[in-house]
Enzyme design. Structure first.
Site, PDB file in Angstrom:
ATOM      1  N   TYR A  26     -14.902 -11.748   0.528  1.00  0.00           N
ATOM      2  CA  TYR A  26     -15.644 -10.529   0.175  1.00  0.00           C
ATOM      3  C   TYR A  26     -16.864 -10.852  -0.684  1.00  0.00           C
ATOM      4  CZ  TYR A  26     -11.843  -7.681   2.010  1.00  0.00           C
ATOM      5  OH  TYR A  26     -10.938  -7.079   2.842  1.00  0.00           O
ATOM      6  N   ARG A  34      -3.351   6.827   1.238  1.00  0.00           N
ATOM      7  CA  ARG A  34      -3.816   8.067   1.867  1.00  0.00           C
ATOM      8  C   ARG A  34      -2.825   8.752   2.793  1.00  0.00           C
ATOM      9  NH1 ARG A  34      -9.351   5.387   3.617  1.00  0.00           N
ATOM     10  NH2 ARG A  34      -7.795   3.754   3.801  1.00  0.00           N
ATOM     11  N   ASP A  79      -6.847  -2.579  -6.915  1.00  0.00           N
ATOM     12  CA  ASP A  79      -7.345  -3.200  -5.693  1.00  0.00           C
ATOM     13  C   ASP A  79      -7.642  -4.657  -5.992  1.00  0.00           C
ATOM     14  OD1 ASP A  79      -8.299  -2.270  -2.854  1.00  0.00           O
ATOM     15  OD2 ASP A  79      -9.682  -3.821  -3.523  1.00  0.00           O
ATOM     16  N   ARG A 126       0.821  -1.230   0.000  1.00  0.00           N
ATOM     17  CA  ARG A 126       0.000   0.000   0.000  1.00  0.00           C
ATOM     18  C   ARG A 126       0.849   1.271   0.000  1.00  0.00           C
ATOM     19  NH1 ARG A 126      -5.596  -0.368   2.159  1.00  0.00           N
ATOM     20  NH2 ARG A 126      -6.245  -2.404   1.429  1.00  0.00           N
ATOM     21  N   ARG A 166      -6.673  11.618  -5.958  1.00  0.00           N
ATOM     22  CA  ARG A 166      -7.934  10.922  -5.714  1.00  0.00           C
ATOM     23  C   ARG A 166      -9.105  11.900  -5.814  1.00  0.00           C
ATOM     24  NH1 ARG A 166     -10.854   9.724  -0.868  1.00  0.00           N
ATOM     25  NH2 ARG A 166     -11.616   7.574  -0.750  1.00  0.00           N
TER      26      ARG A 166
HETATM   27  O1  CP3 Z   1       0.170  -1.701  -2.462  1.00  0.00           O
HETATM   28  C1  CP3 Z   1      -0.217  -0.798  -3.220  1.00  0.00           C
HETATM   29  O2  CP3 Z   1       0.169   0.406  -3.129  1.00  0.00           O
HETATM   30  C2  CP3 Z   1      -1.151  -1.163  -4.352  1.00  0.00           C
HETATM   31  C3  CP3 Z   1      -2.508  -0.860  -4.119  1.00  0.00           C
HETATM   32  C4  CP3 Z   1      -3.392  -1.766  -3.296  1.00  0.00           C
HETATM   33  C5  CP3 Z   1      -4.609  -1.271  -2.753  1.00  0.00           C
HETATM   34  N1  CP3 Z   1      -5.283  -2.320  -2.212  1.00  0.00           N
HETATM   35  C6  CP3 Z   1      -5.065   0.124  -2.818  1.00  0.00           C
HETATM   36  C7  CP3 Z   1      -6.140   0.571  -1.933  1.00  0.00           C
HETATM   37  C8  CP3 Z   1      -3.320  -3.117  -2.996  1.00  0.00           C
HETATM   38  C9  CP3 Z   1      -2.206  -4.112  -3.269  1.00  0.00           C
HETATM   39  C10 CP3 Z   1      -4.520  -3.466  -2.318  1.00  0.00           C
HETATM   40  C11 CP3 Z   1      -4.847  -4.825  -1.876  1.00  0.00           C
HETATM   41  C12 CP3 Z   1      -6.031  -5.064  -1.053  1.00  0.00           C
HETATM   42  N2  CP3 Z   1      -7.254  -4.455  -1.112  1.00  0.00           N
HETATM   43  C13 CP3 Z   1      -6.105  -6.094  -0.084  1.00  0.00           C
HETATM   44  C14 CP3 Z   1      -5.022  -7.087   0.218  1.00  0.00           C
HETATM   45  C15 CP3 Z   1      -3.949  -6.511   1.061  1.00  0.00           C
HETATM   46  C16 CP3 Z   1      -4.366  -6.246   2.466  1.00  0.00           C
HETATM   47  O3  CP3 Z   1      -4.368  -5.090   2.861  1.00  0.00           O
HETATM   48  O4  CP3 Z   1      -4.627  -7.239   3.184  1.00  0.00           O
HETATM   49  C17 CP3 Z   1      -7.394  -6.050   0.473  1.00  0.00           C
HETATM   50  C18 CP3 Z   1      -7.930  -6.954   1.566  1.00  0.00           C
HETATM   51  C19 CP3 Z   1      -8.118  -5.015  -0.189  1.00  0.00           C
HETATM   52  C20 CP3 Z   1      -9.543  -4.643   0.006  1.00  0.00           C
HETATM   53  C21 CP3 Z   1      -9.725  -3.228   0.360  1.00  0.00           C
HETATM   54  N3  CP3 Z   1      -9.460  -2.165  -0.484  1.00  0.00           N
HETATM   55  C22 CP3 Z   1     -10.180  -2.713   1.586  1.00  0.00           C
HETATM   56  C23 CP3 Z   1     -10.555  -3.547   2.789  1.00  0.00           C
HETATM   57  C24 CP3 Z   1     -10.191  -1.322   1.461  1.00  0.00           C
HETATM   58  C25 CP3 Z   1     -10.698  -0.321   2.458  1.00  0.00           C
HETATM   59  C26 CP3 Z   1      -9.760  -0.176   3.592  1.00  0.00           C
HETATM   60  C27 CP3 Z   1      -9.135   1.194   3.570  1.00  0.00           C
HETATM   61  O5  CP3 Z   1      -7.907   1.278   3.752  1.00  0.00           O
HETATM   62  O6  CP3 Z   1      -9.916   2.142   3.413  1.00  0.00           O
HETATM   63  C28 CP3 Z   1      -9.701  -0.996   0.166  1.00  0.00           C
HETATM   64  C29 CP3 Z   1      -9.491   0.366  -0.387  1.00  0.00           C
HETATM   65  C30 CP3 Z   1      -8.106   0.706  -0.851  1.00  0.00           C
HETATM   66  N4  CP3 Z   1      -7.326  -0.073  -1.665  1.00  0.00           N
HETATM   67  C31 CP3 Z   1      -7.408   1.920  -0.586  1.00  0.00           C
HETATM   68  C32 CP3 Z   1      -6.180   1.840  -1.275  1.00  0.00           C
HETATM   69  C33 CP3 Z   1      -5.111   2.906  -1.361  1.00  0.00           C
HETATM   70  C34 CP3 Z   1      -7.950   3.099   0.202  1.00  0.00           C
HETATM   71  C35 CP3 Z   1      -8.958   3.753  -0.684  1.00  0.00           C
HETATM   72  C36 CP3 Z   1      -9.049   5.231  -0.537  1.00  0.00           C
HETATM   73  O7  CP3 Z   1      -8.282   5.972  -1.189  1.00  0.00           O
HETATM   74  O8  CP3 Z   1      -9.971   5.653   0.181  1.00  0.00           O
END
Ligand code: CP3
Length: 353
Positions: free
Chosen positions: A154, A31, A77, A27, A40
């Site tokens: 999910y 943010r 994602d 990640r 964003r």
């Molecule tokens: O690593 C990176 O920089 C690449 C981008 C990436 C994102 N999600 C961006 C993201 C990657 C590799 C993921 C994987 C992901 N997404 C996983 C597996 C890794 C982990 O964390 O266990 C999972 C379970 C998800 C599902 C997901 N996506 C959730 C639960 C959420 C909400 C949680 C949160 O942080 O708000 C997301 C949203 C998400 N995916 C964000 C980002 C940067 C935040 C979105 C935003 O900008 O509001």
């Protein structure tokens, strides 16, 4: 093919020696970076950001411009895959990801089909190609997917879950239906990762974020079996180079040896296990990626340096370590703390313990 100026990440994944330990963070575009929040906002939403290759490319590069990371990860994602399978992904403010049409009835499960990643996930494939061009060989680009089990969590729960009761009930009560979902999803994930490799991804990673919620027997049956199939179906070489693969089961420390034998080149570790102990168990078979507690990045820079050196020394002066966090970076992380971390990893020579 463009020549890689920094291939330390790929070399470490293949357990070749490197002058310093390569580092990137799960990640890393997110943010905690003000420039991410700005892009964003311009895109309108997180999903709009993911679905527009120009925006996705922009945010993929942001952490590389700021810090000297040794790898880029395509901005996307894991939940784009069930979206492409027709479930209708959306994000509601403050509640995380949701699906309009979660899998609840047998007929919905029976009609699940493998989408064509070059059609339904075209925007990701295009973003991979665009980022590869923009990187111009600076560092390697990682493609990724969720694991079948984690995606199924999910797809069946309809969003994030505290205890996974709905998906676990299906697994225990109707294993036939659960295996059908996992089979279709595993074929989708394999095709999707291969499409990313064809588009220019130089390594791939599978996120099994919720594998650790299972019992050992259930993990082997519902997660690991499908991870093995994915590993066996991946394109192994492209542009005359091996395309290394990484698997990350959060909470999988107790099953490390089985995970290391699943066919991936490297295993991601969460922060709970000492990485030196992990290396002693599997070090000759796979590279290891990890495993600093993401909460360390909320402490002052001197503490971050101490804790990062602790991880590097625990692994020791051996090839096959990619430094990372044990899970995604917190949105509350001050960016200057990440700078301190990268500097420490690049300048510390691991000591034998
Ligand atoms: O690593 C990176 O920089 C690449 C981008 C990436 C994102 N999600 C961006 C993201 C990657 C590799 C993921 C994987 C992901 N997404 C996983 C597996 C890794 C982990 O964390 O266990 C999972 C379970 C998800 C599902 C997901 N996506 C959730 C639960 C959420 C909400 C949680 C949160 O942080 O708000 C997301 C949203 C998400 N995916 C964000 C980002 C940067 C935040 C979105 C935003 O900008 O509001």
């Amino acid at each position: 093919m463009s020549h890689l100026k920094n291939d330390l990440f790929l070399r470490a994944l293949l357990r070749e020696s490197t002058p310093h330990t390569p580092v990137w963070l799960m990640r890393q575009a997110g943010r905690y970076l003000p420039e991410y929040c700005q892009t964003r906002k311009r895109a309108g939403s997180f999903l709009a950001l993911c679905k527009n290759p120009a925006f996705a490319c922009e945010v993929t590069l942001q952490p590389l411009t700021r810090f000297g990371f040794d790898a880029a990860i395509i901005f996307s994602d894991i939940l784009t895959v069930p979206d492409a399978m027709g479930l209708g992904l959306y994000f509601s403010e403050g509640e995380g990801p949701k699906f309009e049409r979660p899998l609840t009835r047998e007929w919905e499960i029976r009609k699940l089909a493998v989408p064509d990643p070059n059609v339904e996930l075209r925007y990701v494939v295009d973003a991979v190609a665009e980022v590869r061009r923009a990187l111009d060989g600076r560092v390697p680009l990682i493609g990724f997917s969720g694991s079948p089990w984690t995606l199924a969590c999910y797809m069946i729960e309809g969003g994030s879950s505290a205890n996974y009761h709905t998906v676990k009930t299906l697994a225990y009560a109707r294993p036939d239906l659960m295996h059908h979902i996992l089979d279709v999803t595993a074929r989708t994930v394999t095709a999707y990762l291969n499409a990313q490799i064809e588009a220019g991804a130089q390594a791939v990673m599978v996120f099994d974020s919720w594998g650790g919620a299972l019992s050992e027997a259930a993990y082997r049956e519902f997660s690991l079996a499908y991870l093995r199939r994915i590993a066996a179906g991946l394109i192994r070489e492209r542009e005359e180079r091996r395309v290394p693969s990484i698997v990350f089961t959060k909470g999988g420390g107790l099953w490390l040896e089985a995970i290391a034998a699943s066919g991936f080149d490297a295993v991601g570790l969460d922060w709970t296990m000492d990485i030196g102990r992990a290396r002693a168990l599997v070090g000759e078979r796979v590279a290891l990626q990890g495993n600093l507690d993401p909460a360390v990045l909320l402490a002052p820079p001197e503490i971050i340096a101490t804790e990062a050196r602790r991880v590097l020394d625990a692994f020791g002066p051996h090839p096959g370590h990619v430094f990372n966090l044990g899970h995604g970076i917190s949105q509350h992380t001050p960016p200057e703390n990440v700078e301190a971390l990268v500097e420490t990893v690049h300048n510390h020579r691991p000591q034998e313990q």
